[in-house]
Enzyme design. Sequence first.
Site, PDB file in Angstrom:
ATOM      1  CE  LYS A  72     107.647 127.826 -13.254  1.00  0.00           C
ATOM      2  NZ  LYS A  72     107.494 129.329 -13.063  1.00  0.00           N
ATOM      3  CG  PHE A 110     101.306 124.885 -21.010  1.00  0.00           C
ATOM      4  CD1 PHE A 110     100.513 124.207 -20.023  1.00  0.00           C
ATOM      5  CD2 PHE A 110     101.821 126.166 -20.690  1.00  0.00           C
ATOM      6  CE1 PHE A 110     100.037 124.971 -18.703  1.00  0.00           C
ATOM      7  CE2 PHE A 110     101.352 126.862 -19.710  1.00  0.00           C
ATOM      8  CZ  PHE A 110     100.526 126.479 -18.757  1.00  0.00           C
ATOM      9  CD  GLU A 124     105.090 121.873 -21.984  1.00  0.00           C
ATOM     10  OE1 GLU A 124     104.909 122.497 -20.841  1.00  0.00           O
ATOM     11  OE2 GLU A 124     104.246 121.572 -22.848  1.00  0.00           O
ATOM     12  NE  ARG A 144     101.319 124.153  -4.887  1.00  0.00           N
ATOM     13  CZ  ARG A 144     101.525 125.342  -5.971  1.00  0.00           C
ATOM     14  NH1 ARG A 144     102.446 125.099  -6.733  1.00  0.00           N
ATOM     15  NH2 ARG A 144     100.654 126.326  -5.926  1.00  0.00           N
ATOM     16  CE  LYS A 157     107.136 125.377  -8.274  1.00  0.00           C
ATOM     17  NZ  LYS A 157     106.344 126.687  -7.976  1.00  0.00           N
TER      18      LYS A 157
HETATM   19  P1  AMP Z   1     104.904 128.669 -10.000  1.00  0.00           P
HETATM   20  O1  AMP Z   1     104.116 129.718 -10.402  1.00  0.00           O
HETATM   21  O2  AMP Z   1     106.346 129.160 -10.001  1.00  0.00           O
HETATM   22  O3  AMP Z   1     104.343 127.504  -9.242  1.00  0.00           O
HETATM   23  O4  AMP Z   1     105.091 127.857 -11.472  1.00  0.00           O
HETATM   24  C1  AMP Z   1     104.133 127.199 -12.169  1.00  0.00           C
HETATM   25  C2  AMP Z   1     103.518 128.077 -13.040  1.00  0.00           C
HETATM   26  O5  AMP Z   1     104.306 128.320 -14.194  1.00  0.00           O
HETATM   27  C3  AMP Z   1     102.090 127.604 -13.747  1.00  0.00           C
HETATM   28  O6  AMP Z   1     101.139 127.870 -12.950  1.00  0.00           O
HETATM   29  C4  AMP Z   1     102.089 128.248 -15.124  1.00  0.00           C
HETATM   30  O7  AMP Z   1     101.179 129.508 -14.673  1.00  0.00           O
HETATM   31  C5  AMP Z   1     103.458 128.692 -15.356  1.00  0.00           C
HETATM   32  N1  AMP Z   1     104.033 128.015 -16.681  1.00  0.00           N
HETATM   33  C6  AMP Z   1     104.721 128.777 -17.420  1.00  0.00           C
HETATM   34  N2  AMP Z   1     105.233 127.739 -18.256  1.00  0.00           N
HETATM   35  C7  AMP Z   1     104.475 126.679 -18.183  1.00  0.00           C
HETATM   36  C8  AMP Z   1     104.592 125.493 -18.778  1.00  0.00           C
HETATM   37  N3  AMP Z   1     105.265 125.251 -20.015  1.00  0.00           N
HETATM   38  N4  AMP Z   1     103.788 124.343 -18.397  1.00  0.00           N
HETATM   39  C9  AMP Z   1     103.067 124.565 -17.128  1.00  0.00           C
HETATM   40  N5  AMP Z   1     103.132 125.811 -16.654  1.00  0.00           N
HETATM   41  C10 AMP Z   1     103.925 126.494 -16.952  1.00  0.00           C
END
Ligand code: AMP
Length: 550
Positions: free
Chosen positions: A253, A342, A251, A414, A420
């Site tokens: 991000k 999502f 998906e 987590r 990611k």
């Molecule tokens: P990070 O904040 O860098 O740890 O990345 C994870 C965060 O990305 C999640 O907590 C969501 O807020 C965001 N996110 C954006 N797009 C998506 C997606 N398609 N699926 C899951 N999380 C997403």
Amino acid sequence: MEFAAFADRAATIEAESADTAITECVTDLLADAGDDLATLARFVQGRVFPAHESTTLDIGPRLCYEAIARAAGRNVSADDVEARLAERGEIGDVAASYDFGGQRGLAAFGGGGADALTVAEVARELTDLAAVAGDGSQETKVDVLFGLFNRCDPDEARYLARLVLSEMRIGVGDGTVRDAVAAAFDVPVDVVERALQVSNDYGYVAEVARDEGETGLDAIDLEVGRPVQAMLAQAGTVTGALEDWDDVAVEWKYDGARVQVHYDGEAARLFSRNMEDVTDPLPEVVATVEDALDVPAILDGEVVAVADDGAPLPFQEVLRRFRRKHDVAATREDVTVRLHLFDCLHVDGEDLLDASLRERHDRLAALFDDGVVSDLWLSTDADEIGEVEADALEAGHEGIMLKDPDAAYTPGKRGKNWRKRKPDVETLDCVVTGAEWGEGRRANVLGTFELSVRTDDGYAQVGNVATGITDAELDDLTARLEPHVTAEDGRSVAIAPEIVFEVGYEEIQTSTTYDSGYALRFPRFLAVREDKTPADADSLSRVERLAENA
Ligand code: AMP
């Protein structure tokens, strides 16, 4: 339980260092808790309120110092308390260093007695205190806190101060309380864990475990209006995901702020990642949800701020909306937001946490018309995933998420099921030594490019790149490279070393596929290095070094 007894237990726990010993102490505390079970399950990890509530005491350190100073006597000021904190480094120590006893009156001499503070009383007073608002609320809060400290002995003061400032820090984490509940009431740990995930309330789960056992815990379900912890992602690579899973769910991000949508059949409420109610600041998101849904649901997604042309803006812009509790209309004009959903945790009475992502996403897609639900691609092909990433970046988003399509939704975890994609660390400058004509619509343009690095006596191939290239770029690359074609064999062409590509990749592996002995994994085109000739391109020895240091 008297608060002094809790303080005593907390001191014992703090003195322990082994995890098992700490869990045993907490187990005993919960087993002996009686009517205070729910409160103690929270206090012991430094919480006053259930984890699903965003309620805070809203007591800044200064306010706490003032209350301590007043309880300490006429000669002590908030500045003195602060100075002592600078010396000792920890508010509990500071609170315990004053003698509040003189203020306590006669009951103090009996040890306990009528004036002894109880756990229930502390919980009640702090709950009332959290509700105080408006003019003079700070004064009232200091008064209430002063009243509490005034009745504390040093140990009670130590843990009251820490509780009030959310700095309990006695080594008790979420996992400790989970294990202690299981041990104290003889229920399986995984059953407690599930109950915690769906209810997000340690106090409630402890009570149900004690009073209704495993059957009671099993019966705890998600509840519309009670937010759960969001599932989290760890960093990962495309190659790793392809190795671990049969299909990879991919998906975009989105770079925004997480929201959990709770729709009860009539109205929607929105919660931030910290369980804060952000319904009021986001009226258009509420409208999107209320217009589309006609059954209760709990959904997970991201709110993104967008420019007039729909391009995403940095996530700080969304946070401006979150913070704006008043005058929403003005900020709304200022910052437009869009909802991207999502995941789907609950629909119409059915909890979906245990369902696979495939199923949850299908259920989600069935609830909305186009545009709100994220596209989810299932792929087994690195190039295809690379295309999705290139599209995401081109549309102004952060990159891609890689998810195990068969995995359940695990609140607060987590884990490895959501990843990611890590940004590339170092790029390589490679010489283009060959290419392939495309197929179908792309038959007139070169599509796959052979990447080589310098060796002592020429060039050695380290991979092919076909991803990360837009149609316009393919036209441009074809125009640059075609004049250097030296031989053709079917769709393949050999190209004289003239042009240097900067490429990203996830890792370098040893490989028998190419004459260099190495292969770039998940290579992506980044740019033509107009400033470099093949003599300036990277060498095989750099590739060797990078591979060794990985
Ligand atoms: P990070 O904040 O860098 O740890 O990345 C994870 C965060 O990305 C999640 O907590 C969501 O807020 C965001 N996110 C954006 N797009 C998506 C997606 N398609 N699926 C899951 N999380 C997403």
